[in-house]
Design a protein around this motif. Structure first.
Motif, PDB file in Angstrom:
ATOM      1  N   ASN A 286      -8.596   1.504   2.151  1.00  0.00           N
ATOM      2  CA  ASN A 286      -7.999   2.100   3.347  1.00  0.00           C
ATOM      3  C   ASN A 286      -8.649   3.416   3.753  1.00  0.00           C
ATOM      4  O   ASN A 286      -8.275   3.988   4.781  1.00  0.00           O
ATOM      5  CB  ASN A 286      -6.495   2.323   3.123  1.00  0.00           C
TER       6      ASN A 286
ATOM      7  N   THR B 229      -2.938  -0.700  -7.354  1.00  0.00           N
ATOM      8  CA  THR B 229      -2.764   0.137  -6.168  1.00  0.00           C
ATOM      9  C   THR B 229      -4.025   0.944  -5.851  1.00  0.00           C
ATOM     10  O   THR B 229      -4.193   1.415  -4.729  1.00  0.00           O
ATOM     11  CB  THR B 229      -1.586   1.112  -6.346  1.00  0.00           C
TER      12      THR B 229
ATOM     13  N   SER C 275      -6.271  -0.389  -2.854  1.00  0.00           N
ATOM     14  CA  SER C 275      -5.867  -0.113  -1.471  1.00  0.00           C
ATOM     15  C   SER C 275      -6.282   1.298  -1.068  1.00  0.00           C
ATOM     16  O   SER C 275      -6.586   1.548   0.099  1.00  0.00           O
ATOM     17  CB  SER C 275      -4.361  -0.303  -1.303  1.00  0.00           C
TER      18      SER C 275
ATOM     19  N   LEU D  91      -3.157  -4.226   2.755  1.00  0.00           N
ATOM     20  CA  LEU D  91      -3.949  -3.147   3.331  1.00  0.00           C
ATOM     21  C   LEU D  91      -3.387  -2.749   4.687  1.00  0.00           C
ATOM     22  O   LEU D  91      -2.617  -3.489   5.298  1.00  0.00           O
ATOM     23  CB  LEU D  91      -5.415  -3.581   3.484  1.00  0.00           C
ATOM     24  N   GLU D  92      -3.812  -1.587   5.178  1.00  0.00           N
ATOM     25  CA  GLU D  92      -3.372  -1.126   6.489  1.00  0.00           C
ATOM     26  C   GLU D  92      -3.914  -2.042   7.574  1.00  0.00           C
ATOM     27  O   GLU D  92      -5.048  -2.511   7.473  1.00  0.00           O
ATOM     28  CB  GLU D  92      -3.861   0.304   6.731  1.00  0.00           C
TER      29      GLU D  92
ATOM     30  N   TRP E 101      -4.924  10.140  -1.586  1.00  0.00           N
ATOM     31  CA  TRP E 101      -5.245   9.409  -0.371  1.00  0.00           C
ATOM     32  C   TRP E 101      -6.292  10.178   0.436  1.00  0.00           C
ATOM     33  O   TRP E 101      -6.247  11.410   0.525  1.00  0.00           O
ATOM     34  CB  TRP E 101      -4.009   9.231   0.509  1.00  0.00           C
TER      35      TRP E 101
ATOM     36  N   PRO F 170       0.832  -1.209   0.000  1.00  0.00           N
ATOM     37  CA  PRO F 170       0.000   0.000   0.000  1.00  0.00           C
ATOM     38  C   PRO F 170       0.859   1.248   0.000  1.00  0.00           C
ATOM     39  O   PRO F 170       1.926   1.272   0.617  1.00  0.00           O
ATOM     40  CB  PRO F 170      -0.790  -0.115   1.311  1.00  0.00           C
TER      41      PRO F 170
END
Length: 547
Positions: free
Chosen positions: A400, A393, A396, A546-547, A340, A163
């Motif tokens: 997230n 990507t 994610s 993932l986180e 993000w 991620p």
């Protein structure tokens, strides 16, 4: 007090550490002129660092002098005279430092405006790149009487997609001091949320014929102290509403239109505040329209772009021109926008119609929810992107993103109550079946005409969803409600989920860094944990961490 002074000094050093305006692509004679005229930004930075060191040394000597006195062993025994002396010294130091910061920012803007008069070049845009297409794998449903015990089957990991690591949002190159002002508050709406900034009619400006010199002249006007409160207001709105970079850019344009109408002046106002907030952007014009080109850390699909100095720039307001005159001047410490979304953004609540979702096998697992339509409207504007053109990507980034706070308040207490007392496996089974059977499946191509990933809230809003939407939602629920780690599992044409249990769970699994993750497929309708949907080659898979 000494600790505060030390931290302040460190902050100052960090914020002014060797910024320099871009010198490439400038005529040789222009460079020579700049060397002859005044201090450069780099020279100013060095002088400021020397100044900080000198003052810090003086302050240390003062502190050492105070500590050498028997009467200053404890704070209570410090004389009022000594304490006042130290406070006065600190206040004087603070005022001098802020003046230097202000001069530093003024100098940077003056240099920038000077470059703007000449640093323009014609660039051809690159055509929009469509997002990758692939044939969807249709869902499969298994009946309860066809359930078979899951057997252990190790799935090889073809690739692990790490991620992206979010970074702090950009900040101004120096503190923007507040100014005494009688400016009225101009209100505007951004994604259904009323906001306001200080902007009076006397701050309005006019951009005459669109050319380099006029843009530079107006930039110099905007860099005056009268606009400081506007910048501070916008940055405060970013904090108060926890706006992501994309939301902040949208907000700036709504603000600018409220202040200057739908005009080139509005674009320049938005670009100025965006630049002063620390973001990397370039101004451009074509066909008598001024454009803001924003730099992005992410490659954005479906939108034409300009590749300038190894960065992707995208026109925010309009665009579509195949050729533009672009200002190549850069600003100190500028940073590209990130797509993000790291916090739950605080848009005003506009509740949608309440919808109910219920598990078919576990009828007690059900919930009624209403989603914030303002957040849905924001997601409508969110561009499809990836990092390094690795399309995987993007998942994610969706998975997230935190669930909206208002939705969590409705949904999570209900689901927690319905999962209470169950083992990890039993709890995941219930959430899995809730997503498998409580939502309608439909192909994106039939609904949207193209692939479109959903944020978790969107899956609870739109009437149908597909495999990636279900996996994103389920991964969010399992992590938040049960505290279990998850990864997304990609097979060509299909996306599923895998969960790391703390107990022994049989089924198809992947081993990642010595940990066992068991497949949970929310599109294999009614299937239990550990089962991979038929028709997929599960000898190997790509894993999105993932986180």
């Amino acid at each position: 007090m000494k600790k505060l002074l030390f931290l302040l000094t460190l902050l100052m050093l960090a914020m002014v550490c060797e910024p320099a305006l871009a010198q490439q692509n400038k005529p040789k004679d222009q460079k020579e002129k700049e060397k002859e005229k005044g201090k450069s930004v780099k020279q100013l930075t060095k002088s400021f660092i020397d100044y900080i060191g000198k003052n810090n040394s003086q302050t240390s000597n003062l502190a050492q002098k105070r500590s050498s006195r028997p009467a200053t062993v404890t704070r209570d025994s410090i004389s009022a005279e000594d304490e006042n002396s130290f406070e006065d010294e600190f206040e004087s130091f603070r005022k001098r430092s802020f003046r230097e910061f202000e001069n530093f920012r003024d100098e940077a803007n003056a240099e920038y405006a000077k470059f703007m008069e000449q640093a323009w070049k014609v660039f051809d845009s690159s055509p929009a790149k469509p997002q990758p297409e692939e044939k969807d794998v249709p869902p499969v449903e298994v009946k309860d009487d066809d359930q078979k015990p899951a057997n252990d089957n190790s799935i090889a990991v073809k690739e692990m997609v790490a991620p992206p690591v979010p970074e702090p949002q950009p900040v101004p190159i120096a503190p923007v001091p507040a100014q005494d002002s009688t400016a009225q508050v101009k209100t505007f709406t951004c994604f259904g949320t009323q906001m306001g900034v200080h902007f009076s009619d006397d701050l309005s400006f006019w951009l005459p014929a669109l050319n380099e010199k006029n843009v530079a002249k107006v930039w110099t006007t905007l860099a005056s102290k009268e606009y400081n409160n506007l910048i501070r207001d916008c940055l405060q709105l970013r904090v108060d509403y926890q706006l992501s970079d994309w939301a902040y850019l949208n907000m700036l344009f709504q603000m600018a239109k409220a202040c200057m109408g739908d005009s080139n002046e509005a674009t320049l106002l938005a670009a100025f505040v965006y630049c002063q907030s620390g973001y990397k952007m370039r101004l451009a014009f074509a066909n008598n329209h001024l454009r803001l080109l924003y730099a992005s850390k992410h490659f954005i699909y479906g939108q034409s772009y300009f590749y300038i100095d190894n960065d992707y720039y995208y026109p925010f307001n309009g665009g579509g021109e195949e050729q533009m005159q672009v200002c190549e001047a850069s600003f100190p410490q500028e940073k590209p926008l990130s797509l993000w979304i790291t916090t739950s953004q605080k848009f005003a609540m506009s509740p949608t119609k309440e919808l109910q979702f219920q598990s078919r096998r576990y009828e007690d697992v059900q919930a009624k929810v209403s989603v914030n339509k303002n957040l849905i409207d924001f997601y409508e504007t969110y561009p499809t992107s990836s990092l390094g053109e690795n399309f995987m990507t993007r998942w994610s980034m969706y998975a997230n993103t935190p669930l909206d706070a208002s939705l969590k308040e409705q949904l999570y207490p209900v689901l927690r109550e319905e999962l209470k007392g169950y083992s990890e496996l039993e709890a995941v089974e219930r959430l899995l079946n809730w997503v498998q059977t409580g939502f309608v499946y439909e192909y994106d191509e039939q609904v949207w005409g193209h692939d479109r990933a959903f944020f978790a809230e969107e899956t609870l809003y739109y009437p149908s969803c597909d495999c990636e939407d279900r996996s994103i939602l389920l991964s969010r629920l399992v992590r938040d409600l049960l505290g279990l780690k998850t990864v997304l599992v990609y097979y060509p044409g299909h996306l599923a989920l895998a969960v790391r249990f703390n107990e022994d769970v049989k089924g198809d699994f992947l081993t990642l860094n010595g940990n066992r993750f068991v497949v949970c497929d929310p599109t294999y309708i009614n299937a239990r944990v550990g089962r991979t949907m038929p028709g997929l080659d599960n000898s190997e898979a790509t894993v999105i961490m993932l986180e």
